[in-house]
Write a protein that holds these residues in place. Sequence first.
Motif, short mmCIF file in Angstrom:
data_model
loop_
_atom_site.label_atom_id
_atom_site.label_comp_id
_atom_site.label_asym_id
_atom_site.label_seq_id
_atom_site.Cartn_x
_atom_site.Cartn_y
_atom_site.Cartn_z
N ASN A 183 0.81 -1.22 0.00
CA ASN A 183 0.00 0.00 0.00
C ASN A 183 0.84 1.27 0.00
O ASN A 183 0.45 2.28 0.58
CB ASN A 183 -0.94 0.01 1.21
N SER A 184 1.99 1.24 -0.66
CA SER A 184 2.90 2.38 -0.65
C SER A 184 3.14 2.90 -2.06
O SER A 184 2.96 2.18 -3.04
CB SER A 184 4.23 1.99 0.00
N THR A 185 3.55 4.16 -2.15
CA THR A 185 3.87 4.81 -3.41
C THR A 185 5.35 5.17 -3.38
O THR A 185 5.80 5.91 -2.49
CB THR A 185 3.02 6.06 -3.61
N LEU A 186 6.10 4.66 -4.33
CA LEU A 186 7.56 4.74 -4.32
C LEU A 186 8.01 5.26 -5.67
O LEU A 186 7.76 4.64 -6.70
CB LEU A 186 8.15 3.36 -4.04
N HIS A 187 8.69 6.40 -5.67
CA HIS A 187 8.98 7.00 -6.97
C HIS A 187 10.18 7.93 -6.94
O HIS A 187 10.59 8.44 -5.90
CB HIS A 187 7.75 7.74 -7.50
N ALA A 191 18.02 4.87 -8.09
CA ALA A 191 18.25 3.44 -8.31
C ALA A 191 16.90 2.72 -8.18
O ALA A 191 15.90 3.17 -8.74
CB ALA A 191 19.29 2.90 -7.35
N GLY A 192 16.83 1.59 -7.48
CA GLY A 192 15.65 0.75 -7.52
C GLY A 192 14.45 1.32 -6.79
O GLY A 192 14.58 2.14 -5.88
N GLY A 193 13.27 0.85 -7.19
CA GLY A 193 12.07 1.17 -6.46
C GLY A 193 11.99 0.36 -5.18
O GLY A 193 12.01 0.90 -4.08
#
Length: 449
Positions: A183-187, A191-193
């Motif tokens: 349930n997270s937003t990663l942006h 480098a990696g998500g």
Amino acid sequence: MFACGGGGSRGGTPPPPPTDDGGTGGAPNTLYVDAGRGRDSNDGVSPSTAFATLNRAAAAVKPGWTVLVMNGTYTSDGSVNALTISAQGRADAWITFAAAPGQHPVIQIPRGGGATAGIHLPGAAYVIIDGFEVIGQNATITAQEAAPNDGTQAVLNENCIYIDGMGFGDSHPPVPHDIVVRNSTLHDCSAGGIEVNVADAVTIEHNRVYNTSWWTVFGTSGIVFWHLTDVAGSTTKNGYKNFIVGNVVYGNKNNLPWKDGDPPAIYDGNAIIVDDTRHTQKPGGIYDVRGVPYTGRTYIANNIVHDNGGRGIHVYSSDHVDVVNNTSYNNMLTSSPWIIWGEFDSFRSSDVNFVNNVAVNLNGKDANLKDDGAHYDYNVWDASSVQTRGDHDVVAKANLTDPANGNFAPSSNSPALRSGTSSLAPADDFFGNPRPPGAVDRGAIQVSK
């Protein structure tokens, strides 16, 4: 490009249910963090006496406890990460770091030599991360700044979330296992998500991961499982150790070559990759033993992956992976000569199943790889070149509703409707809608009733 989804209670295979009582049967133990009104000199046990920083809570948390995080932006001075969790819960007492109800905490990765991730989990076990937004520094990085990257510049090689079993440092933390990120937003991390290196029993579900991997020289992708490693006693659920379920992954790409590649070149920037569980590559840390393959099984289902520079869902030098009811659209946007196939594909792998997926390729590249050793069946291939197909695969227009505007549901004339198999299929779809037996749609979104 905006994509549907990005959090909430949706379908897929859930992780094992944690308990929050420390195994005592008593009331839950809860800590609070409030960037605006908290103080690290507080006791953290109520909203009015909340801690100010995430790391203060990470130092105080115990098995079975929950850390609830209020609105605000959480960062550091650049000498450390905003949140490092090395704590270990138990199978009957998970540790949870979560957005407080109705709250939207944001972790901003700062510039600084010690800030290499938004959330760093070295050696953690039985830990849940739930409901955070993590933002990297991509918006401040120019191609000119990134060009000299040699791997030592933290700002150019930051992961949004890093599950880290490399075992470096004086303390040599153990291999992390039983980790859930949801349930997270990663942006906008350079480098990696979500980078998972040398770990076991990891669940990645219902996240939105986008615009990552642009400036690194480590060949990262949106969601990466690299060198999964068996940990005695880690959780197996329904025959699986690892789950990547119900995520939206887009806009991830490599602009710089992987520095250790042979030759150095762009090989990644994929949406999702399961990478070298056979451990054929150079070991990553003291717990990563070359030539000792991972034995666990991984389930990848109900994901929507689109408009990435690399492949859609890629299985490389890995075994025991099921890729089921995913939708892959318009990937492989890089001009790298090393990425010429793979909306869905495996390479140098075995015991890999691609079932009930929908693949759309718009740039004339091969949708998969010829004779790659994987089992394909009940997929829809909307591409000019399909190298391998199963007995019940369909090569035809997928007729998705409006993918350019984020609607990847099959339309009324799609060959995906009611034509899938229940074998390996998740019980529900990306949105949590049930997949009725005998009317399973292919792809991540179920329309048929």
